[in-house]
Enzyme design. Structure first.
Site, short mmCIF file in Angstrom:
data_model
loop_
_atom_site.label_atom_id
_atom_site.label_comp_id
_atom_site.label_asym_id
_atom_site.label_seq_id
_atom_site.Cartn_x
_atom_site.Cartn_y
_atom_site.Cartn_z
CG ASP A 8 18.28 22.99 -28.73
OD1 ASP A 8 17.31 23.34 -28.01
OD2 ASP A 8 19.08 23.81 -29.20
CB CYS A 64 16.26 25.31 -30.75
SG CYS A 64 16.06 26.59 -31.99
CB THR A 66 16.34 31.80 -31.06
OG1 THR A 66 17.02 30.89 -31.95
CG2 THR A 66 17.35 32.44 -30.12
CG HIS A 97 -1.98 33.21 -45.66
ND1 HIS A 97 -1.80 34.57 -45.65
CD2 HIS A 97 -3.33 33.02 -45.54
CE1 HIS A 97 -2.97 35.18 -45.52
NE2 HIS A 97 -3.92 34.26 -45.43
CG HIS A 132 -2.62 31.38 -49.65
ND1 HIS A 132 -1.85 32.51 -49.48
CD2 HIS A 132 -3.87 31.70 -49.23
CE1 HIS A 132 -2.60 33.47 -48.96
NE2 HIS A 132 -3.83 33.01 -48.80
C1 RB5 Z 1 21.54 26.61 -27.93
O1 RB5 Z 1 22.36 27.28 -27.05
C2 RB5 Z 1 20.92 27.60 -28.93
O2 RB5 Z 1 21.90 28.12 -29.75
C3 RB5 Z 1 19.86 26.89 -29.76
O3 RB5 Z 1 18.90 26.37 -28.91
C4 RB5 Z 1 19.10 27.74 -30.75
O4 RB5 Z 1 18.58 28.88 -30.16
C5 RB5 Z 1 19.78 27.98 -32.02
O5 RB5 Z 1 19.24 28.59 -32.94
#
Ligand code: RB5
Length: 143
Positions: A8, A64, A66, A97, A132
């Site tokens: 994203d 993304c 996080t 694993h 596994h």
């Molecule tokens: C985008 O602002 C953020 O929410 C997205 O990149 C991600 O971290 C969501 O889990």
């Protein structure tokens, strides 16, 4: 080896870096987007990468902010085992694993060098099978 990659807006910068990093290693990269830092929705790109993996790409990479949203979305796709890895050891173990077929990383939490090492660890490790394998079969039963 063919790798499908997607992000994203929050993962865009790291995706561009990893794309170049893989191409320099002569790895075929299929970029499903996003193609700018304009705000988009991560599930759209998780779905595209997972479809490419189901259609024959060896692995997927999703980024993304996080890594959390991408991993939640990707793990809803059948036959996808997506692993959020913040360190190379996590990535190695995700292959050895968990037989993970999608690597998820956090664009807002990982430096580029660490992300490159994490990709290397993921792509070079092999599934160990054995005990596994039994666990992977149980994951498939949940599906
Ligand atoms: C985008 O602002 C953020 O929410 C997205 O990149 C991600 O971290 C969501 O889990």
């Amino acid at each position: 080896m063919k790798v499908a990659i997607g992000s994203d807006h929050a993962g865009f910068e790291l995706k561009e870096y990893i794309k170049r990093y893989l191409k320099e290693k002569n790895i075929e990269v299929l970029d499903v987007g996003t193609h700018s830092e304009e705000s988009v929705d991560y599930p759209d790109f998780a779905k595209k990468v997972c479809e490419e993996v189901r259609n024959g790409a060896d692995f997927g990479i999703l980024i993304c902010g996080t890594g959390l949203g991408m991993s939640i979305a990707a793990n809803k796709c059948r036959r996808i085992r997506a692993a959020l890895c913040l360190y190379p050891d996590m990535a190695r173990l995700a292959r050895q694993h968990n037989n993970a077929n999608v690597l998820v990383m956090a664009g807002r939490l990982m430096g580029k060098e660490l992300a490159g090492w994490t990709v290397d660890a993921f792509l070079s490790a092999e599934f160990e099978g054995g005990r596994h394998e039994r666990r992977i079969k149980k994951l498939e039963e949940i599906e």
